[in-house]
Design an enzyme around this catalytic site. Structure first.
Site, mmCIF file in Angstrom:
data_model
loop_
_atom_site.group_PDB
_atom_site.id
_atom_site.type_symbol
_atom_site.label_atom_id
_atom_site.label_comp_id
_atom_site.label_asym_id
_atom_site.label_seq_id
_atom_site.Cartn_x
_atom_site.Cartn_y
_atom_site.Cartn_z
ATOM 1 N N THR A 53 21.732 21.535 34.888
ATOM 2 C CA THR A 53 22.933 22.477 34.801
ATOM 3 C C THR A 53 22.483 24.030 35.352
ATOM 4 O O THR A 53 23.427 24.809 35.574
ATOM 5 C CB THR A 53 23.271 22.784 33.380
ATOM 6 O OG1 THR A 53 22.090 23.204 32.569
ATOM 7 C CG2 THR A 53 23.672 21.393 32.657
ATOM 8 N N SER A 154 17.364 34.743 40.918
ATOM 9 C CA SER A 154 17.391 35.887 39.987
ATOM 10 C C SER A 154 16.042 36.624 39.909
ATOM 11 O O SER A 154 15.867 37.000 40.773
ATOM 12 C CB SER A 154 17.919 35.304 38.632
ATOM 13 O OG SER A 154 18.333 36.020 37.745
ATOM 14 N N LYS A 164 22.205 27.735 42.762
ATOM 15 C CA LYS A 164 23.309 28.017 41.567
ATOM 16 C C LYS A 164 24.505 27.470 41.960
ATOM 17 O O LYS A 164 25.425 27.956 42.809
ATOM 18 C CB LYS A 164 23.282 29.416 41.270
ATOM 19 C CG LYS A 164 23.892 29.396 39.735
ATOM 20 C CD LYS A 164 24.018 30.996 39.194
ATOM 21 C CE LYS A 164 22.473 31.310 38.593
ATOM 22 N NZ LYS A 164 22.480 32.547 38.045
ATOM 23 N N ARG A 324 22.127 40.664 35.805
ATOM 24 C CA ARG A 324 21.474 41.062 34.510
ATOM 25 C C ARG A 324 21.196 42.543 34.266
ATOM 26 O O ARG A 324 21.349 43.351 35.533
ATOM 27 C CB ARG A 324 20.033 40.542 34.103
ATOM 28 C CG ARG A 324 20.103 38.902 33.897
ATOM 29 C CD ARG A 324 18.754 38.283 33.564
ATOM 30 N NE ARG A 324 18.794 36.957 33.789
ATOM 31 C CZ ARG A 324 18.359 36.207 32.890
ATOM 32 N NH1 ARG A 324 17.725 36.611 31.914
ATOM 33 N NH2 ARG A 324 18.494 34.711 33.244
ATOM 34 N N GLU A 420 23.947 36.779 25.973
ATOM 35 C CA GLU A 420 22.732 36.334 25.505
ATOM 36 C C GLU A 420 21.510 37.481 25.458
ATOM 37 O O GLU A 420 21.487 38.434 26.265
ATOM 38 C CB GLU A 420 22.350 35.031 26.246
ATOM 39 C CG GLU A 420 22.174 35.264 27.582
ATOM 40 C CD GLU A 420 21.798 33.832 27.982
ATOM 41 O OE1 GLU A 420 21.866 32.841 27.749
ATOM 42 O OE2 GLU A 420 21.181 33.634 29.273
ATOM 43 N N GLU A 421 20.806 37.384 24.676
ATOM 44 C CA GLU A 421 19.677 38.075 24.531
ATOM 45 C C GLU A 421 18.824 38.411 25.527
ATOM 46 O O GLU A 421 18.145 39.388 25.650
ATOM 47 C CB GLU A 421 18.700 37.779 23.196
ATOM 48 C CG GLU A 421 18.057 36.500 23.299
ATOM 49 C CD GLU A 421 16.811 36.422 24.239
ATOM 50 O OE1 GLU A 421 16.128 37.305 24.145
ATOM 51 O OE2 GLU A 421 16.749 35.466 24.993
#
Length: 610
Positions: A53, A154, A164, A324, A420-421
């Protein structure tokens, strides 16, 4: 080449040299043979880099288990054949790349294979230009593509790269697509005719209108979308004196951020904000940071130093591919980098206030919903329960957050935000994936709005703790010397630590287990028939537990998740404690880490990191 090649290496070496036409990686294999480094050759050639994934991500080296041009060609051949079966009458693809070593070659190889397979390809790079990762899902949505591929690793180390994949809905792929694509790759390993002839194939396709260089057009649309979707505080943003520092972390974020800042927010570099000059330009060496990840210790030191020298209290950062976002803020006790959970709550708080300003009829027909991954803070869940909006946990990763947001939107919900954290924030108005640039635009406006009210981000977080409960985290990970150690550690928890005849341990040191969910085996203690409420994946390790400390006070609890990383040699541990006070919540979270380390992770081959 050595004449001493072991029998069990002759076939994979011959296969590699027959299929690979990259001189550098062919030479790597030949040199390993000359050095008779059989163990290294076994490691590189005996297994294939697995497609999942997360697509592909690994160190850039020769070999079937590494990231290189041949592996990219083989992956794209399998991907192309799978997508052709799903959308036989609509073969449209998007391809983009960042600035990492080999990213351009990998992107060209990807585009060439797709063109050879009959796809129209929207190529988001031209010459030496780069794009940030969110541009690929954004473009997939806008051109209604059937697939998108972004070449990036990333925030991984400099010698890594990745592949990706986005599906036709603009989200990263989820099961069953991942395993089906993996099977298709295995069936399409022989490189097709002309797949190494990148420049010739791409030039011919461009002449025929099959290859579309769409970067400028898509970037213009992206900037316009950001303006229309997020800019609400434009007139009040301060001008004339730098009030924040931005760092793109040697990545691709500055070019698009600067355009948005100047064209939309009317902020000029060196007048209204400063940029860390040492980290301004894309540089695949990442020379000023040990790891190109804003979360890592020391990564924001240069930005904070620049801010301190100019009396600035706010630092914002994006990671190298700019999907991010991170924040550091100078408060009464000095500089503090906000956690991913802190930033996530601040965004949720801001979006809730905006939503309450919407027309009552719109709110009635579009109820508010927000999402976060199950390893992230439960404070938004607590806020949702008190404020009366819909909240859901998803599995880790924006492939799950984005897909679930689409499902909720289809049911009429207004979903402005998910997170998400690991400093990932999604604002679906641009795309259903995390986006560090749109996050920066939203945060700058939120920050100034709070400052104008005489409040800092820390004040907002303190008010939230008083209203919704005190939640404090203690997250970290263990470096794993070899991948099998992750599976062995989880097997120990399930088989050796759990009492015979039980499905899960009832106590862990001084912790009393209240609920137990195992998304690897498919068991949850507090649901009908013990069926988990999230997707079960036997190929990945993930356990979540809610527990109470023995002798703890009223309302004290801990919630922790253990999972194996899909892209890094890590066993990750996420701990959040709830208590009546900040000191007690922090103490309880730290105690839980110590208990888990003593009970489960005090094993050879695991090295603690934070």
């Amino acid at each position: 080449m050595s004449s001493n090649i072991p029998e069990n290496l002759k076939q994979p070496i011959s296969l590699w040299l027959a299929q690979d036409r990259n001189e550098k990686t062919c030479k790597e294999i030949a040199e390993l043979c000359d050095a008779e480094n059989w163990s290294e050759l076994h490691e590189r050639l005996n297994s294939r880099l697995q497609f999942g994934t997360a697509g592909l991500r690994a160190r850039m080296e020769a070999g079937f288990s590494r990231m290189n041009t041949l592996v990219v060609i083989q992956a794209t051949q399998g991907l192309a054949q799978y997508i052709k079966k799903q959308f036989p009458d609509h073969l449209v693809a998007v391809v983009g790349h960042d600035h990492r070593f080999n990213s351009m070659d990998f992107a060209k190889a990807t585009a060439t294979v797709l063109l050879k397979a009959g796809f129209e390809v929207h190529y988001l790079n031209q010459g030496d230009s780069y794009v940030h990762t969110p541009m690929v899902p954004f473009t997939v949505d806008r051109v209604k593509a059937s697939v998108g591929v972004m070449i990036t690793a990333s925030h991984n180390p400099k010698l890594d790269n990745g592949y990706k994949v986005y599906y036709a809905n603009g989200c990263q792929i989820i099961p069953p697509h991942d395993s089906a694509i993996a099977r298709s790759i295995e069936s399409n390993l022989e490189p097709g005719n002309g797949v190494w002839d990148w420049d010739q194939t791409m030039q011919q396709a461009a002449d025929e209108g099959k290859l579309i260089y769409g970067r400028d057009k898509m970037l213009e649309q992206y900037i316009s979308c950001v303006k229309d979707s997020f800019v609400t505080e434009l007139d009040s943003l301060p001008k004339g004196k730098p009030w924040f520092v931005y760092t793109p972390m040697h990545g691709v974020g500055y070019q698009v951020f600067d355009q948005i800042a100047s064209k939309i927010l009317q902020l000029e570099v060196n007048r209204d904000f400063l940029v860390v000059s040492e980290q301004l330009n894309p540089d695949p060496e990442f020379p000023t940071v040990q790891f190109p990840n804003p979360e890592e210790k020391g990564a924001l030191d240069l930005a904070i130093k620049l801010a301190e020298n100019h009396g600035i209290k706010l630092v914002i950062a994006s990671d190298p591919d700019a999907d991010r976002f991170s924040v550091a803020f100078k408060g009464p006790h000095g500089w503090q980098q906000l956690s991913g959970n802190d930033i996530g709550f601040l965004f949720a708080y801001y979006e809730l206030q905006k939503y309450r300003g919407f027309d009552a009829e719109y709110q009635k027909s579009h109820p508010l919903a927000m999402l976060n991954s199950t390893v992230s803070s439960q404070m938004i869940n607590s806020m949702a329960a008190l404020e009366g909006f819909h909240h859901e946990d998803t599995l880790t990763g924006f492939k799950w957050i984005g897909n679930r947001a689409l499902e909720l939107e289809a049911r009429g919900y207004y979903v402005p935000f998910g997170f998400e954290e690991a400093i990932g924030y999604m604002f679906p108005a641009t795309e259903h994936d995390k986006d560090g640039i749109s996050a920066a635009v939203v945060f700058l406006q939120a920050y100034h709005s709070w400052i104008s009210q005489g409040k800092s981000p820390l004040d907002i977080l303190d008010e939230a703790s008083a209203k919704y409960g005190v939640f404090r985290e203690y997250n970290g990970y263990y470096l794993v010397d070899e991948p099998s150690l992750t599976n062995k550690t989880f097997a120990y928890i399930r088989e050796d630590y759990t009492p015979k005849g039980e499905n899960y341990p009832r106590t862990i040191g001084d912790l009393q287990v209240k609920t137990f969910r195992d998304l690897t085996t498919g068991y949850q203690s507090d649901t009908p028939n013990n069926i988990p409420n999230l997707h079960v994946d036997p190929s990945s390790q993930m356990i979540t537990i809610v527990a109470q400390p023995k002798g703890g006070g009223s309302g004290e609890h801990v919630r922790f998740t253990l999972r194996g990383s899909g892209t890094e040699p890590k066993l990750k541990v996420y701990i959040e404690a709830g208590a009546q006070s900040d000191p007690r919540a922090r103490e309880l979270a730290r105690q839980t880490w110590d208990i888990l380390r003593e009970e489960w992770f005090n094993r050879p081959g695991l090295t603690t990191k934070f």
